[in-house]
Scaffold this motif. Structure first.
Motif, PDB file in Angstrom:
ATOM      1  N   ARG A  76       8.867   0.195 -11.566  1.00  0.00           N
ATOM      2  CA  ARG A  76       8.490   1.491 -12.142  1.00  0.00           C
ATOM      3  C   ARG A  76       8.080   1.325 -13.611  1.00  0.00           C
ATOM      4  NH1 ARG A  76      11.105   5.760 -10.051  1.00  0.00           N
ATOM      5  NH2 ARG A  76      13.048   4.586 -10.084  1.00  0.00           N
ATOM      6  N   TYR A 126       4.645  -0.696 -13.807  1.00  0.00           N
ATOM      7  CA  TYR A 126       3.388  -0.224 -13.209  1.00  0.00           C
ATOM      8  C   TYR A 126       3.235   1.284 -13.059  1.00  0.00           C
ATOM      9  CZ  TYR A 126       2.986  -5.128 -11.786  1.00  0.00           C
ATOM     10  OH  TYR A 126       2.915  -6.494 -11.780  1.00  0.00           O
ATOM     11  N   ASP A 153       0.289   3.254 -11.141  1.00  0.00           N
ATOM     12  CA  ASP A 153       0.635   3.708  -9.799  1.00  0.00           C
ATOM     13  C   ASP A 153       0.320   5.194  -9.626  1.00  0.00           C
ATOM     14  OD1 ASP A 153       1.492   1.178  -9.240  1.00  0.00           O
ATOM     15  OD2 ASP A 153       3.625   1.621  -9.515  1.00  0.00           O
ATOM     16  N   THR A 213      -2.449   3.113  -3.114  1.00  0.00           N
ATOM     17  CA  THR A 213      -1.301   2.204  -3.120  1.00  0.00           C
ATOM     18  C   THR A 213      -1.043   1.655  -1.724  1.00  0.00           C
ATOM     19  OG1 THR A 213      -0.317   3.402  -4.967  1.00  0.00           O
ATOM     20  CG2 THR A 213       1.164   2.043  -3.659  1.00  0.00           C
ATOM     21  N   THR A 217       6.582   0.014  -5.226  1.00  0.00           N
ATOM     22  CA  THR A 217       5.594   0.874  -5.893  1.00  0.00           C
ATOM     23  C   THR A 217       5.346   2.141  -5.088  1.00  0.00           C
ATOM     24  OG1 THR A 217       4.407  -0.782  -7.189  1.00  0.00           O
ATOM     25  CG2 THR A 217       3.105   1.027  -6.347  1.00  0.00           C
TER      26      THR A 217
END
Ligand code: ZN
Length: 100
Positions: free
Chosen positions: A12, A15, A19, A27, A63
């Motif tokens: 987290r 990215y 994201d 994603t 992600t």
């Protein structure tokens, strides 16, 4: 030793901005691409390449969980923390035709 929760938090922090911009559909495409690379590594890769592809798949899974606000460790604990979700046993004792 890295817990699943700590790993998801690292992903987290590393990215999150990218994201959010990419969104769940983008994603998911990257995740599937990494799954494809894992398939290749399993078929013909070195031990090092396999390890790296497992790491990539797990990173993209984390992600995706971040994008849709799923706490991976809590989800895994709730579903698999006490054994098979089907029969509740360790090892799984479900009939073979239900889950090979
Ligand atoms: Zn079972």
């Amino acid at each position: 030793m890295l817990s699943l929760s700590q790993f998801q938090e690292i992903i987290r922090q590393t990215y999150d901005t990218k994201d959010r911009r990419r969104g769940v559909e983008g994603t998911f495409m990257w995740f599937m691409e990494e799954v494809g690379e894992l398939a290749t590594a399993l078929r013909s890769g070195t031990a090092q390449e396999r390890a790296e592809e497992f790491a990539d798949v797990l990173a993209w899974l984390a992600t995706m969980a971040n994008v849709v606000h799923v706490d991976l460790e809590a989800a895994v604990q709730a579903k698999y923390g006490t054994g098979c979700p089907g029969c509740g046993q360790i090892p799984c004792n479900c009939p073979p035709k239900e889950k090979p």
